[in-house]
Design an enzyme around this catalytic site. Structure first.
Site, PDB file in Angstrom:
ATOM      1  N   LYS A   1      -0.090  -7.459  -0.719  1.00 55.42           N
ATOM      2  CA  LYS A   1       1.143  -6.764  -0.335  1.00 55.42           C
ATOM      3  C   LYS A   1       1.946  -6.431  -1.583  1.00 55.42           C
ATOM      4  CE  LYS A   1       5.558  -7.407   2.048  1.00 55.42           C
ATOM      5  NZ  LYS A   1       6.386  -8.178   2.982  1.00 55.42           N
TER       6      LYS A   1
ATOM      7  N   GLU B   1      19.570 -10.452   4.384  1.00 53.17           N
ATOM      8  CA  GLU B   1      18.531 -11.402   3.968  1.00 53.17           C
ATOM      9  C   GLU B   1      19.048 -12.573   3.139  1.00 53.17           C
ATOM     10  OE1 GLU B   1      14.995  -9.394   2.909  1.00 53.17           O
ATOM     11  OE2 GLU B   1      14.057 -11.142   1.990  1.00 53.17           O
TER      12      GLU B   1
HETATM   13  C1  LIG Z   1      13.129  -4.001   0.347  1.00 51.45           C
HETATM   14  C2  LIG Z   1      13.999  -3.936   1.350  1.00 51.45           C
HETATM   15  O1  LIG Z   1      13.882  -4.683   2.489  1.00 51.45           O
HETATM   16  C3  LIG Z   1      12.863  -5.662   2.650  1.00 51.45           C
HETATM   17  C4  LIG Z   1      11.645  -5.077   3.255  1.00 51.45           C
HETATM   18  C5  LIG Z   1      11.401  -5.097   4.624  1.00 51.45           C
HETATM   19  C6  LIG Z   1      10.215  -4.379   5.202  1.00 51.45           C
HETATM   20  O2  LIG Z   1       9.466  -3.724   4.464  1.00 51.45           O
HETATM   21  O3  LIG Z   1      10.004  -4.409   6.429  1.00 51.45           O
HETATM   22  C7  LIG Z   1      12.271  -5.779   5.467  1.00 51.45           C
HETATM   23  C8  LIG Z   1      13.306  -6.524   4.977  1.00 51.45           C
HETATM   24  C9  LIG Z   1      13.465  -6.744   3.526  1.00 51.45           C
HETATM   25  O4  LIG Z   1      12.884  -7.947   3.152  1.00 51.45           O
HETATM   26  C10 LIG Z   1      15.201  -3.059   1.271  1.00 51.45           C
HETATM   27  O5  LIG Z   1      16.002  -3.068   2.196  1.00 51.45           O
HETATM   28  O6  LIG Z   1      15.371  -2.366   0.258  1.00 51.45           O
END
Ligand SMILES: C=C(O[C@@H]1C=C(C(=O)O)C=C[C@H]1O)C(=O)O
Ligand SMILES: [Mg+2]
Length: 458
Positions: free
Chosen positions: A212, A261
């Site tokens: 990932k 988060e």
């Molecule tokens: C990287 C980001 O968000 C992250 C990525 C996510 C995803 O890909 O589903 C979800 C929440 C966050 O951990 C962002 O908001 O810039």
């Protein structure tokens, strides 16, 4: 009332400073009826060049800092967490707290996402690691508001003058934050280039090079006038009630956002984190919204994205805590523009004394970097032309005992004069589709666009 309060504060601090054995003293005093954003707003006109704002997800803890009486800054990529933790320990020894015991002084801080990547000028003033003790701290906890003033014992002149001005102003009539200016330009990285980078990442993942990687993009907005950070803060507080609201400002450059988060919180021997990864937009009507939520909970690609985070945080907590609790399946976290898969984690019997150690171990989680971590960071360096600066990195606070709470600085923007730079990224896995990932980053920029008055979503 302000004059009496000011006198009282000055007397307390003077008395303490004369007798203090340590280089810094602080005095905490209950101070009801002060609005946190109004307090933040007073900073520049009172002469403070640094401002900090923190509200946790519940809004139960709000911390606002003005000025800097003690700062630890580091650009050393290899030792930044050690440097900052050493500075915190020094602070713990140099500081004598007095007054209301439930409002100890604390340090606000932040880190850059990747200290091994050369920084660009836009992030001037935001080093690889920084912790600051504010001169004046307004803390709202459990419905009670306190003011903590921290001073060096040898010299109180300049900061004391600023605090005097602050107390005077805050007891007068409050001005409203400035109106948000008109947007004059909007630039982003070419969509085709970003899609090509995502495509490359997918190819590497399918070839088994990594599992990932999170790829981000930026959008640069220019306005007719300077963007007032207090106005943006006010709107974020109204529009994003379940997010961490943060702002870290120095010399007029303000990094601001509303992040859902949590990276990590430490309170005594208990530590908490939230695994957040896997996303879909909110539906317009309830039925559509529930359908999208159910889809997200069942979707294989989103669950895969999520599980890498759960595995890493679960493993890490198990290595430092006696027991770890987490639900067996992810829950849904619904925010105004987006919904996420979410797994809260609680660790008890934590063996680390400082939350900064936990921050060091956790950053970057696979929610912002990828899996395996080092390989993902290499891919980000190779495929992402962006300087992430403090975006997607830890931001938060720590107190003298090593307790504190840190969020991941996403859903954020860097405000610099008339410009705002917005950032958003998404987790790429083997089954990702570049166009859907692009759409996901748009949804993630919506909260900041809305707070800046650029997107009208009622
Ligand atoms: C990287 C980001 O968000 C992250 C990525 C996510 C995803 O890909 O589903 C979800 C929440 C966050 O951990 C962002 O908001 O810039
Ligand atoms: Mg995603």
């Amino acid at each position: 009332m302000a004059i009496g309060f000011r006198h009282h504060l000055q007397q307390q601090l003077h008395r303490l400073a004369v007798n203090a054995a340590r280089p810094f003293v602080s005095w905490a005093e209950p101070w009801e009826g002060v609005d946190p954003v109004s307090f933040f707003m007073q900073g520049p006109s009172c002469g403070f060049r640094e401002r900090f704002f923190w509200a946790d997800r519940t809004g139960g803890t709000i911390l606002v800092g003005l000025g800097s009486v003690y700062a630890i800054e580091t650009e050393k990529a290899d030792s930044r967490f050690d440097d900052v933790e050493a500075g915190r320990r020094r602070w713990e020894k140099e500081m004598e707290p007095y007054g209301a015991v439930d409002a100890p002084p604390l340090l606000f801080g932040g880190f850059s996402f990747d200290p091994y990547r050369p920084g660009t000028d836009i992030w001037r003033g935001f080093p690889a690691g920084k912790l600051v003790a504010p001169a004046a701290l307004l803390a709202v906890r459990n419905g009670k508001t306190t003011l903590t003033v921290t001073m060096p014992t040898h010299q109180q002149g300049r900061d004391w003058e600023r605090i005097g001005r602050l107390l005077e102003r805050i007891s007068g009539p409050m001005a409203a934050p400035k109106q948000l200016p008109r947007l004059v330009s909007d630039e982003e990285e070419e969509k085709e280039r970003w899609l090509a980078a995502v495509h490359k990442a997918i190819t590497s993942i399918r070839a088994g090079e990594l599992d990932k990687v999170v790829l981000a993009r930026a959008r640069r907005l220019a306005f007719a006038k300077t963007v007032d950070a207090a106005a943006v803060l006010q709107r974020l507080r109204e529009q994003q009630p379940f997010a961490y609201i943060f702002a870290f400002e120095q010399d007029g450059r303000c990094f601001i956002g509303a992040s859902p988060e949590q990276l990590v919180q430490k309170e005594g021997k208990t530590c908490r984190s939230v695994c957040l990864a896997g996303s879909v937009r909110r539906g317009a009507a309830m039925e559509e919204d529930e359908r999208l939520g159910a889809w997200l909970q069942a979707d294989r690609k989103n669950n895969e994205e999520h599980q890498f985070v759960v595995q890493m945080i679960g493993r890490l907590f198990s290595s430092v805590c006696e027991t770890v609790e987490m639900p067996p399946a992810p829950q849904l976290l619904k925010l105004p523009h987006i919904q996420h898969l979410c797994t809260p984690v609680v660790g008890r019997g934590c063996r680390e004394r400082s939350v900064l150690r936990l921050v060091e171990m956790m950053h970057p989680t696979p929610a912002l970097g990828g899996t395996p971590r080092d390989r993902a960071l290499e891919v980000i360096r190779a495929l992402e032309p962006l300087d992430r600066g403090w975006y997607a990195a830890p931001i938060g606070w720590v107190d003298g005992d090593g307790n504190g709470e840190w969020a991941v600085a996403i859903r954020s923007a860097l405000l610099a004069g008339k410009e705002a730079m917005l950032f958003a990224g998404c987790g790429i896995v083997a089954d990702s589709d570049p166009d859907s990932e692009y759409e996901e980053t748009n949804v993630k920029m919506a909260p900041m666009l809305s707070a800046l008055g650029v997107m009208n979503d009622g």
